[in-house]
Structure formats: structure tokens, C-alpha cells
Design an enzyme around this catalytic site. Structure first.
Site, short mmCIF file in Angstrom:
data_model
loop_
_atom_site.label_atom_id
_atom_site.label_comp_id
_atom_site.label_asym_id
_atom_site.label_seq_id
_atom_site.Cartn_x
_atom_site.Cartn_y
_atom_site.Cartn_z
N ASP A 254 -10.94 -11.10 10.60
CA ASP A 254 -11.40 -11.51 9.26
C ASP A 254 -10.25 -11.74 8.28
O ASP A 254 -10.46 -11.93 7.09
CB ASP A 254 -12.38 -10.47 8.69
N HIS A 255 -9.02 -11.71 8.78
CA HIS A 255 -7.87 -12.07 7.94
C HIS A 255 -6.67 -12.39 8.82
O HIS A 255 -6.67 -12.04 10.00
CB HIS A 255 -7.52 -10.94 6.96
N TYR B 210 -6.37 -10.82 17.63
CA TYR B 210 -5.61 -9.56 17.64
C TYR B 210 -6.54 -8.49 17.08
O TYR B 210 -7.24 -8.73 16.10
CB TYR B 210 -4.35 -9.69 16.77
N ASP C 160 -2.16 -9.77 3.59
CA ASP C 160 -3.33 -10.18 4.35
C ASP C 160 -3.93 -11.39 3.65
O ASP C 160 -4.16 -11.35 2.44
CB ASP C 160 -4.36 -9.05 4.42
N HIS D 81 2.56 -2.97 5.37
CA HIS D 81 2.02 -2.90 4.00
C HIS D 81 2.69 -1.76 3.21
O HIS D 81 2.79 -1.82 2.00
CB HIS D 81 0.50 -2.69 4.03
N HIS E 169 -2.67 -11.62 8.92
CA HIS E 169 -1.65 -10.74 8.36
C HIS E 169 -0.28 -11.36 8.59
O HIS E 169 0.03 -11.79 9.70
CB HIS E 169 -1.76 -9.36 9.03
N ARG F 233 0.85 -1.20 0.00
CA ARG F 233 0.00 0.00 0.00
C ARG F 233 0.88 1.25 0.00
O ARG F 233 1.83 1.34 0.80
CB ARG F 233 -0.87 0.07 1.25
N HIS G 266 -8.16 -8.12 13.39
CA HIS G 266 -7.68 -9.24 12.56
C HIS G 266 -8.54 -10.50 12.69
O HIS G 266 -8.03 -11.62 12.55
CB HIS G 266 -6.21 -9.54 12.87
#
Ligand SMILES: [Zn+2]
Length: 245
Positions: free
Chosen positions: A226-227, A221, A193, A186, A229, A170, A224
Site C-alpha cells: 500500500d506504499h 515486498y 513512504d 525512518h 518506501h 520517526r 509494502h
């Protein structure tokens, strides 16, 4: 006049033959690969840019909790990583990178040097270039390449089922737009992710510990659930409390 034309025609034909010969010779001598071809067997004690190229592709095989340096120096850690790679793909695990090991790498890598199951596009969904982050565009792209080879190792270890990267590099503007932390990895290009799919987020977080990721954040965490990292920050920080990490 006729002789000159004939001579001209003859030289054209000879040029064409030479060109064809060149093509045939090139195709015949090329080992493998549009991306990178090793020209010597490598083993402990070797050094050079060809060792660095090997280390990038062995990044996912450092062993539990470790990170393999990409320093162009073939030491014990590189030998151990090559052995793990060889075992993972059913090759004789001697820690020496020779023709069999290189053939397996050639089979795994695409012409842009990314591993077969990940792409630069997948690691850069937010903007179309690699600039605007915390490091140069070249550094961000190189970091993403190492991350992809780690992900390829993770994917293989979990039975060659798909792993989806939902966010990679990103720029600062992308990072703000998605609400990323101001010091997010990122911004460096080395974070990915991972979304749930054939594997649970906890399975991904747990297995990632074996594949060179110093940073692992997963379920439990903050932010986090839904993914999962993963990244290669400088020192280890693993937290996925719902997964026992
Ligand atoms: Zn992330």
C-alpha cells in the site's frame, strides 16, 4: 534649546534616511533568496560549503542507481548531476553552476531551503520535533532535506504531478507505534513512504531508481503493497517484486 531640538530632529531624520538607504541597498543587491544565495559560479574543481549546498539540491540527479555525495568537492559526479538538472529544466547543460542554474534553484526552493513541493512538516508527521531517532535531530532534519530534493527530482521527472509522503522521520516511540522495523531508515530521517496518487506505486518505485535512493521497497515486498518506501541507506537494496524490481 531650540537648536538642540533641531539638531536632534535632524539626526533622527538622518538616521531614518540611513536606515531606508540600507533597506533599499539590501533589497537591490540580494540575488534571490531567503534560504541561501550563491556568490560565485561553481564548476569542476571547486570546493567549499557552497558546493555542498549545491550538492544537496542536486541529490536527485545522480543518474540510475547512483547516489551523489554531499562532500563539498565538485568532481565529475557533481558535474554530471548538474548537467542532468539543467537538462531537466531546459537550461544549457554545461555542468557549470552559474546564474541560470542558481535562478532555477531559487525558484524551486522555499525560504526554509526545502524544495517547492515538499515540506519539513510533511516529512515529519509522527512527532513535532526531529529528536528521539537513531541520529541527532540536526542530522535527521538534514537527511530529510536531502530526501525532499530527491523527491522533487522524482516529481519533476514524472511530469510535475503531486506525490504524497505518508510517513517520513520517526522517533523510536513513533516507529514502535506504527510497527516499523527496529532498524528502519525512518529513524534516520531519510526515508519516505509514498502513497499512490497520479502515479502507481510501481511507477514511483521504478522511477526512484534514477534519483539517488539506495533503498526502494514497494509492491510485492512484505508490508509494502500500500506504499512505496524510499531511503538513502548505505548500500543498495531494491525490492518491489510485483513491479519487476
Ligand atoms: Zn517506509
Amino acid at each position: 534649546m531650540f537648536r538642540r531640538t533641531a539638531r536632534l530632529l535632524l539626526s533622527i531624520v538622518m538616521l531614518m534616511v540611513a536606515a531606508l538607504g540600507g533597506v533599499v541597498a539590501t533589497a537591490g543587491s540580494a540575488q534571490a533568496d531567503d534560504c541561501y544565495t550563491w556568490s560565485r559560479t561553481l564548476s569542476q574543481g571547486a570546493s567549499g560549503s557552497d558546493v555542498s549546498q549545491l550538492q544537496i539540491r542536486m541529490s536527485g540527479y545522480p543518474g540510475y542507481g547512483a547516489v551523489l555525495a554531499v562532500d563539498g568537492s565538485y568532481g565529475p559526479a557533481t558535474t554530471a548531476a548538474v548537467k542532468r538538472f539543467q537538462s531537466a529544466y531546459g537550461l544549457a547543460a554545461d555542468g557549470v553552476a552559474g546564474p541560470a542554474t542558481f535562478s532555477k534553484i531559487y525558484a524551486l526552493q522555499d525560504s526554509d531551503c526545502t524544495p517547492a513541493h515538499f515540506s519539513y512538516a510533511e516529512l515529519n508527521r509522527c512527532n513535532s520535533t526531529w529528536s528521539g531517532g537513531a541520529v541527532s535531530a540536526a542530522a535527521a532534519k538534514a537527511n530529510a532535506l536531502r530526501t525532499m530534493w530527491k523527491l522533487e527530482a522524482l516529481r519533476h521527472a514524472l511530469g510535475d504531478q503531486p506525490i504524497t509522503v505518508t510517513s517520513g522521520f520517526r522517533s523510536y516511540s513513533c516507529n514502535s507505534a506504527v510497527g516499523g522495523a527496529s532498524s528502519s531508515r525512518h529513524l534516520y530521517g531519510d526515508a519516505a513512504d509514498l502513497g499512490a496518487g497520479p502515479h502507481s506505486l510501481c511507477k514511483l518505485a521504478q522511477q526512484a531508481r534514477n534519483h539517488g535512493f539506495n533503498g526502494i521497497l514497494g509492491p510485492g515486498y512484505p508490508g509494502h503493497n500500500d506504499h512505496t518506501h524510499v531511503d538513502h541507506r548505505g548500500s543498495r537494496y531494491w525490492s518491489a517484486p510485483s513491479c519487476g524490481i
